[in-house]
Design an enzyme around this catalytic site. Structure first.
Site, PDB file in Angstrom:
ATOM      1  N   GLY A 227       0.846  -1.166  -0.080  1.00  0.00           N
ATOM      2  CA  GLY A 227      -0.038  -0.020   0.033  1.00  0.00           C
ATOM      3  C   GLY A 227       0.813   1.125  -0.205  1.00  0.00           C
ATOM      4  O   GLY A 227       0.469   2.195  -0.671  1.00  0.00           O
TER       5      GLY A 227
ATOM      6  N   ASN B 265      -6.525   4.075   9.837  1.00  0.00           N
ATOM      7  CA  ASN B 265      -6.001   2.693  10.526  1.00  0.00           C
ATOM      8  C   ASN B 265      -5.733   2.911  11.978  1.00  0.00           C
ATOM      9  O   ASN B 265      -5.618   1.761  12.431  1.00  0.00           O
ATOM     10  CB  ASN B 265      -4.444   2.598   9.788  1.00  0.00           C
ATOM     11  CG  ASN B 265      -3.484   3.803   9.756  1.00  0.00           C
ATOM     12  OD1 ASN B 265      -4.093   4.812   9.279  1.00  0.00           O
ATOM     13  ND2 ASN B 265      -2.445   3.778  10.589  1.00  0.00           N
TER      14      ASN B 265
ATOM     15  N   GLN C  37      -6.773  -0.013   4.994  1.00  0.00           N
ATOM     16  CA  GLN C  37      -7.083  -0.527   5.985  1.00  0.00           C
ATOM     17  C   GLN C  37      -8.661  -1.151   5.745  1.00  0.00           C
ATOM     18  O   GLN C  37      -9.113  -1.750   6.586  1.00  0.00           O
ATOM     19  CB  GLN C  37      -7.440   0.579   7.090  1.00  0.00           C
ATOM     20  CG  GLN C  37      -7.407  -0.195   8.423  1.00  0.00           C
ATOM     21  CD  GLN C  37      -5.988  -0.839   8.779  1.00  0.00           C
ATOM     22  OE1 GLN C  37      -4.783  -0.190   8.850  1.00  0.00           O
ATOM     23  NE2 GLN C  37      -6.102  -2.123   9.207  1.00  0.00           N
TER      24      GLN C  37
ATOM     25  N   SER D  55      -3.252  -2.995   0.479  1.00  0.00           N
ATOM     26  CA  SER D  55      -2.370  -3.988   0.655  1.00  0.00           C
ATOM     27  C   SER D  55      -2.685  -5.417   0.974  1.00  0.00           C
ATOM     28  O   SER D  55      -3.643  -5.390   1.788  1.00  0.00           O
ATOM     29  CB  SER D  55      -1.454  -3.340   1.695  1.00  0.00           C
ATOM     30  OG  SER D  55      -0.254  -4.005   1.861  1.00  0.00           O
TER      31      SER D  55
ATOM     32  N   HIS E 108      -1.679  -7.798   2.782  1.00  0.00           N
ATOM     33  CA  HIS E 108      -1.452  -8.534   4.289  1.00  0.00           C
ATOM     34  C   HIS E 108      -2.657  -7.907   5.190  1.00  0.00           C
ATOM     35  O   HIS E 108      -2.659  -8.319   6.331  1.00  0.00           O
ATOM     36  CB  HIS E 108      -0.194  -8.062   4.577  1.00  0.00           C
ATOM     37  CG  HIS E 108       0.125  -6.946   5.017  1.00  0.00           C
ATOM     38  ND1 HIS E 108       0.351  -6.393   6.482  1.00  0.00           N
ATOM     39  CD2 HIS E 108       0.579  -5.561   4.507  1.00  0.00           C
ATOM     40  CE1 HIS E 108       0.628  -5.048   6.494  1.00  0.00           C
ATOM     41  NE2 HIS E 108       0.867  -4.635   5.338  1.00  0.00           N
TER      42      HIS E 108
ATOM     43  N   THR F 290      10.268  -8.657 -12.408  1.00  0.00           N
ATOM     44  CA  THR F 290       9.701 -10.168 -12.212  1.00  0.00           C
ATOM     45  C   THR F 290       8.577 -10.192 -11.292  1.00  0.00           C
ATOM     46  O   THR F 290       8.990  -9.616  -9.905  1.00  0.00           O
ATOM     47  CB  THR F 290      10.763 -11.167 -12.107  1.00  0.00           C
ATOM     48  OG1 THR F 290      11.742 -11.118 -12.923  1.00  0.00           O
ATOM     49  CG2 THR F 290      10.028 -12.413 -12.030  1.00  0.00           C
TER      50      THR F 290
ATOM     51  N   CYS G 100       3.577   1.573  11.474  1.00  0.00           N
ATOM     52  CA  CYS G 100       4.459   2.173  10.806  1.00  0.00           C
ATOM     53  C   CYS G 100       5.205   3.072  11.511  1.00  0.00           C
ATOM     54  O   CYS G 100       6.333   3.833  11.459  1.00  0.00           O
ATOM     55  CB  CYS G 100       3.960   2.855   9.635  1.00  0.00           C
ATOM     56  SG  CYS G 100       3.098   1.647   8.425  1.00  0.00           S
TER      57      CYS G 100
END
Length: 386
Positions: free
Chosen positions: A73, A153, A181, A201, A203, A239, A327
Site C-alpha cells: 500500500g 488505520n 485498512q 495491501s 497483508h 519479475t 509504521c
C-alpha cells in the site's frame, strides 16, 4: 508449555488465510516459472497473475486492466502522489489531503511541497471525519488533486468518500483514496466511490506481505515507476511476485464472500470490549466515530496511564495490541491522528488500539478485557503510590 498467543493487532497485519496460503504454495515450488517467459511452465504463472487481477477487479467493481500489482500500500500511495508533478507540473498546482492520513501519503505530500506544489491539510472533527463543507471551502481554482483515506488505520473512522468523490468528479479534480485498512473488511466499489486511484495491501486482508494493489481509472495516466521490461502494462517493470499476487486474489475473494458475517462478529467483539473495560475503568475515552467505523478496530485512551506500558504488560500475557500505527511504533511521539482529534499529548500517549480479525473468538475477547483491566489497575496503583 508455551503461552497461548492472542493476536488483537489485525490493523497492523493479518494472519494469512489457509486458502490463500494453499493457493500460493505451488508458485513457490512446482510452478516457479518466470511469468515473462514463453514456455508452458511460465505461462502458468502468467495465467495465475491474470486470474488474480480479475479476482481483485471483480472485488472492487473495476476492469481487469485497471489493476496494477505493487509491493504494498505504501508503494501504491507513493506512486500516485509522486505522479502529481508529472501530471500537472510543479507550479500552479494545489492539492488537498487531511491531517490524519497514513505517513506514506503525508510524507509524499511533504516531498511535493519541496517541489513547489501547494498542499492543504484538512482538519477533522472530534470523531476523525472530514466534512464535504470543509473540503469545498479548501478548493481553489488551481486545485487539481485530492487524497483522502477511506478508513483510518488507528481509529477506524470511515470517511464519506462517495459523497466527496461525486463532488470532485463534477469539478474534474482527480481523487485518490488510501483503502489499505478498508479493503476486504467493508464493501469497496471504485465506481460508487467515484475515485480515480485506490491503493490497497494484501497483508491487511489475510493475504501475503509484499503485495500491493493500485487501481487506476481508465484514461488516467501515471508515469512509469520501475524501468526495464513490460510487466504491469510497462509501468512497473521487474519479475512479478507471482505467489503473493495469487494469494491476494484468493484472500480478497474469500473475505468478500463472508464480509457481512465477519463484520457482524467483529462489531460484537468491539462493543463487548468497550462495555467490559468501561465496567471496570469508567473513565476511558473511545476515539473515533462510533457509527461510521471499521468493524474490528477500537482505540481507547485511559486516564492517568501510559499506552506503551499497557501494551508491554499485555505482551507479557501473550496479548498483542498496539499504541498507534505499526509504521510509527517505536517513536516517543503522540499519534498524529489522536492529536488531530483534539486529544492532549498526555491523552494521546495513554491510548491503545485493539483490532480484531476474522480468526479471533469471543473467548479471546474476554481474555483481552480481563488483561487490559488488570494491566491498567497495576499502572494506576503504581502511579498512585509515587
Amino acid at each position: 508449555m508455551p503461552r497461548e498467543l492472542i493476536y488483537a493487532d489485525n490493523a497492523a497485519t493479518t494472519k494469512m488465510s489457509d486458502v490463500a496460503f494453499a493457493k500460493m504454495l505451488p508458485f513457490l515450488q512446482e510452478q516457479y516459472g518466470n511469468a515473462s517467459s514463453q514456455y508452458s511452465l511460465a505461462m502458468k504463472s502468467k495465467r495465475a497473475i491474470e486470474q488474480a487481477r480479475e479476482q481483485v477487479a471483480v472485488g472492487i467493481g473495476a476492469e481487469r486492466n485497471n489493476i496494477i500489482f505493487t509491493s504494498g500500500g505504501s508503494e501504491s500511495n507513493s506512486w500516485v502522489l509522486s505522479s502529481v508533478p508529472v501530471l500537472f507540473g510543479n507550479k500552479g498546482t494545489h492539492i488537498i489531503t487531511s491531517g490524519i492520513e497514513h505517513h506514506s501519503v503525508l510524507r509524499a505530500c511533504h516531498a511535493l511541497e519541496q517541489k513547489g506544489i501547494d498542499v492543504t491539510y484538512l482538519s477533522v472533527d472530534r470523531v476523525g471525519r472530514v466534512t464535504l463543507d470543509n473540503l469545498k471551502a479548501a478548493i481553489r481554482p488551481d486545485t487539481k488533486f485530492v487524497s483522502l483515506m477511506l478508513a483510518n488505520n488507528e481509529i477506524g473512522t470511515i470517511q464519506p468518500i462517495a459523497e466527496i468523490g461525486r463532488y470532485l468528479r463534477d469539478k474534474n479534480i482527480l481523487f485518490h483514496t488510501d483503502a489499505v485498512q478498508a479493503m476486504g473488511h467493508i464493501p469497496v466499489n471504485v465506481n460508487e466511490l467515484y475515485v480515480d486511484f485506490l491503493a490497497a495491501s494484501a497483508h491487511k486482508f489475510n493475504g501475503a506481505k509484499g503485495t500491493g494493489i493500485l487501481y487506476k481509472r481508465s484514461g488516467i495516466s501515471v508515469p512509469q515507476i520501475v524501468f526495464g521490461g513490460e510487466q504491469e502494462y510497462g509501468l512497473r517493470s521487474g519479475t512479478e511476485n507471482v505467489a503473493g499476487i495469487v494469494a491476494a486474489g484468493y484472500a480478497l475473494e474469500e473475505n468478500i464472500s463472508d464480509m457481512r458475517g465477519t463484520a457482524n462478529r467483529l462489531v460484537t467483539f468491539v462493543q463487548a470490549t468497550i462495555d467490559g473495560i468501561r465496567a471496570k475503568v469508567p473513565n476511558i475515552c473511545v476515539n473515533g466515530d462510533p457509527e461510521n467505523r471499521l468493524p474490528g478496530i477500537v482505540n481507547i485512551a485511559f486516564e492517568n496511564s501510559s499506552g506503551e506500558s499497557l501494551m508491554h504488560l499485555l505482551d507479557l500475557k501473550g496479548i498483542c495490541v498496539s499504541t498507534s500505527s505499526a509504521c510509527t511504533s517505536g517513536k516517543d511521539e503522540p499519534s498524529h491522528v489522536l492529536m488531530a482529534l483534539g486529544l492532549s499529548e498526555k491523552q494521546a500517549k495513554s491510548a491503545i488500539r485493539i483490532s480484531y480479525g476474522k480468526y479471533n473468538t469471543m473467548q479471546e475477547v474476554e481474555s483481552v478485557i480481563f488483561a487490559v483491566c488488570n494491566a491498567y489497575d497495576k499502572i494506576f496503583r503504581a502511579t498512585s503510590n509515587l
